[in-house]
Design a protein around this motif. Structure first.
Motif, PDB file in Angstrom:
ATOM      1  N   LEU A   8       0.819  -1.198   0.000  1.00 26.16           N
ATOM      2  CA  LEU A   8       0.000   0.000   0.000  1.00 26.16           C
ATOM      3  C   LEU A   8       0.862   1.262   0.000  1.00 26.16           C
ATOM      4  O   LEU A   8       0.561   2.236  -0.697  1.00 26.16           O
ATOM      5  N   THR A   9       1.955   1.242   0.743  1.00 32.51           N
ATOM      6  CA  THR A   9       2.884   2.374   0.773  1.00 32.51           C
ATOM      7  C   THR A   9       3.527   2.592  -0.591  1.00 32.51           C
ATOM      8  O   THR A   9       3.665   3.734  -1.054  1.00 32.51           O
ATOM      9  N   LEU A  10       3.915   1.516  -1.259  1.00 25.90           N
ATOM     10  CA  LEU A  10       4.511   1.631  -2.592  1.00 25.90           C
ATOM     11  C   LEU A  10       3.520   2.195  -3.604  1.00 25.90           C
ATOM     12  O   LEU A  10       3.872   3.039  -4.437  1.00 25.90           O
ATOM     13  N   ILE A  11       2.284   1.754  -3.536  1.00 26.47           N
ATOM     14  CA  ILE A  11       1.253   2.251  -4.444  1.00 26.47           C
ATOM     15  C   ILE A  11       1.002   3.737  -4.193  1.00 26.47           C
ATOM     16  O   ILE A  11       0.907   4.532  -5.134  1.00 26.47           O
ATOM     17  N   ALA A  12       0.909   4.132  -2.922  1.00 28.07           N
ATOM     18  CA  ALA A  12       0.688   5.541  -2.587  1.00 28.07           C
ATOM     19  C   ALA A  12       1.864   6.405  -3.036  1.00 28.07           C
ATOM     20  O   ALA A  12       1.672   7.505  -3.570  1.00 28.07           O
ATOM     21  N   ALA A  13       3.085   5.906  -2.864  1.00 31.51           N
ATOM     22  CA  ALA A  13       4.269   6.658  -3.281  1.00 31.51           C
ATOM     23  C   ALA A  13       4.281   6.842  -4.799  1.00 31.51           C
ATOM     24  O   ALA A  13       4.631   7.922  -5.295  1.00 31.51           O
ATOM     25  N   TYR A  14       3.898   5.822  -5.531  1.00 31.98           N
ATOM     26  CA  TYR A  14       3.855   5.919  -6.991  1.00 31.98           C
ATOM     27  C   TYR A  14       2.788   6.919  -7.444  1.00 31.98           C
ATOM     28  O   TYR A  14       3.015   7.694  -8.370  1.00 31.98           O
ATOM     29  N   CYS A  15       1.646   6.921  -6.792  1.00 29.30           N
ATOM     30  CA  CYS A  15       0.588   7.882  -7.125  1.00 29.30           C
ATOM     31  C   CYS A  15       1.058   9.307  -6.865  1.00 29.30           C
ATOM     32  O   CYS A  15       0.824  10.204  -7.677  1.00 29.30           O
ATOM     33  N   ILE A  16       1.735   9.527  -5.747  1.00 28.06           N
ATOM     34  CA  ILE A  16       2.268  10.851  -5.433  1.00 28.06           C
ATOM     35  C   ILE A  16       3.295  11.265  -6.480  1.00 28.06           C
ATOM     36  O   ILE A  16       3.324  12.414  -6.920  1.00 28.06           O
ATOM     37  N   TYR A  17       4.136  10.331  -6.906  1.00 24.06           N
ATOM     38  CA  TYR A  17       5.135  10.613  -7.933  1.00 24.06           C
ATOM     39  C   TYR A  17       4.467  11.019  -9.252  1.00 24.06           C
ATOM     40  O   TYR A  17       4.888  11.968  -9.904  1.00 24.06           O
ATOM     41  N   LEU A  18       3.421  10.320  -9.640  1.00 24.46           N
ATOM     42  CA  LEU A  18       2.725  10.649 -10.890  1.00 24.46           C
ATOM     43  C   LEU A  18       2.080  12.028 -10.822  1.00 24.46           C
ATOM     44  O   LEU A  18       2.112  12.783 -11.801  1.00 24.46           O
ATOM     45  N   ILE A  19       1.501  12.367  -9.699  1.00 22.13           N
ATOM     46  CA  ILE A  19       0.903  13.688  -9.532  1.00 22.13           C
ATOM     47  C   ILE A  19       1.980  14.760  -9.597  1.00 22.13           C
ATOM     48  O   ILE A  19       1.820  15.783 -10.266  1.00 22.13           O
ATOM     49  N   TYR A  20       3.108  14.520  -8.930  1.00 22.24           N
ATOM     50  CA  TYR A  20       4.225  15.468  -8.952  1.00 22.24           C
ATOM     51  C   TYR A  20       4.744  15.663 -10.373  1.00 22.24           C
ATOM     52  O   TYR A  20       4.969  16.785 -10.815  1.00 22.24           O
ATOM     53  N   LYS A  21       4.921  14.571 -11.091  1.00 22.20           N
ATOM     54  CA  LYS A  21       5.439  14.638 -12.460  1.00 22.20           C
ATOM     55  C   LYS A  21       4.465  15.393 -13.372  1.00 22.20           C
ATOM     56  O   LYS A  21       4.872  16.179 -14.220  1.00 22.20           O
ATOM     57  N   GLY A  22       3.168  15.152 -13.208  1.00 22.69           N
ATOM     58  CA  GLY A  22       2.167  15.858 -14.000  1.00 22.69           C
ATOM     59  C   GLY A  22       2.174  17.353 -13.732  1.00 22.69           C
ATOM     60  O   GLY A  22       2.086  18.166 -14.653  1.00 22.69           O
ATOM     61  N   CYS A  23       2.295  17.741 -12.465  1.00 23.17           N
ATOM     62  CA  CYS A  23       2.357  19.166 -12.116  1.00 23.17           C
ATOM     63  C   CYS A  23       3.615  19.803 -12.669  1.00 23.17           C
ATOM     64  O   CYS A  23       3.586  20.929 -13.170  1.00 23.17           O
ATOM     65  N   LYS A  24       4.726  19.097 -12.586  1.00 21.05           N
ATOM     66  CA  LYS A  24       5.988  19.612 -13.105  1.00 21.05           C
ATOM     67  C   LYS A  24       5.909  19.802 -14.617  1.00 21.05           C
ATOM     68  O   LYS A  24       6.364  20.821 -15.142  1.00 21.05           O
ATOM     69  N   ASN A  25       5.333  18.846 -15.331  1.00 18.34           N
ATOM     70  CA  ASN A  25       5.187  18.956 -16.782  1.00 18.34           C
ATOM     71  C   ASN A  25       4.291  20.135 -17.152  1.00 18.34           C
ATOM     72  O   ASN A  25       4.561  20.841 -18.115  1.00 18.34           O
ATOM     73  N   MET A  26       3.226  20.340 -16.406  1.00 22.01           N
ATOM     74  CA  MET A  26       2.321  21.431 -16.714  1.00 22.01           C
ATOM     75  C   MET A  26       3.011  22.782 -16.494  1.00 22.01           C
ATOM     76  O   MET A  26       2.831  23.708 -17.269  1.00 22.01           O
ATOM     77  N   LYS A  27       3.808  22.891 -15.444  1.00 22.34           N
ATOM     78  CA  LYS A  27       4.533  24.135 -15.180  1.00 22.34           C
ATOM     79  C   LYS A  27       5.577  24.415 -16.252  1.00 22.34           C
ATOM     80  O   LYS A  27       5.875  25.564 -16.538  1.00 22.34           O
ATOM     81  N   GLU A  28       6.148  23.368 -16.839  1.00 23.99           N
ATOM     82  CA  GLU A  28       7.153  23.533 -17.886  1.00 23.99           C
ATOM     83  C   GLU A  28       6.519  23.770 -19.252  1.00 23.99           C
ATOM     84  O   GLU A  28       7.223  23.947 -20.235  1.00 23.99           O
ATOM     85  N   GLY A  29       5.199  23.731 -19.325  1.00 23.58           N
ATOM     86  CA  GLY A  29       4.512  23.990 -20.577  1.00 23.58           C
ATOM     87  C   GLY A  29       4.302  22.761 -21.427  1.00 23.58           C
ATOM     88  O   GLY A  29       3.945  22.859 -22.589  1.00 23.58           O
ATOM     89  N   LYS A  30       4.508  21.602 -20.871  1.00 32.76           N
ATOM     90  CA  LYS A  30       4.290  20.362 -21.608  1.00 32.76           C
ATOM     91  C   LYS A  30       2.862  19.893 -21.405  1.00 32.76           C
ATOM     92  O   LYS A  30       2.218  20.205 -20.409  1.00 32.76           O
TER      93      LYS A  30
END
Length: 58
Positions: A8-30
């Motif tokens: 469950l911890t691994l799944i939650a960490a992966y979900c947080i990573y995906l959200i972080y990556k999506g926010c980072k991409n949006m800020k970079e204009g991707k």
């Protein structure tokens, strides 16, 4: 019991990573669905054409 917590911890960490990556991409204009591809990959659907919509406004 402990294995369930670890999984469950691994799944939650992966979900947080995906959200972080999506926010980072949006800020970079991707496009949020792009993971750095050039837009020619099969799963991307031509993301290079969508970057205008997500670019930062100066």
């Amino acid at each position: 019991m402990i294995a369930n917590i670890v999984i469950l911890t691994l799944i939650a960490a992966y979900c947080i990573y995906l959200i972080y990556k999506g926010c980072k991409n949006m800020k970079e204009g991707k496009h949020p669905g792009c993971a750095g591809c050039s837009g020619n990959c099969g799963s991307c659907g031509g993301c290079t054409g969508h970057t205008e919509k997500y670019k930062k406004k100066d």
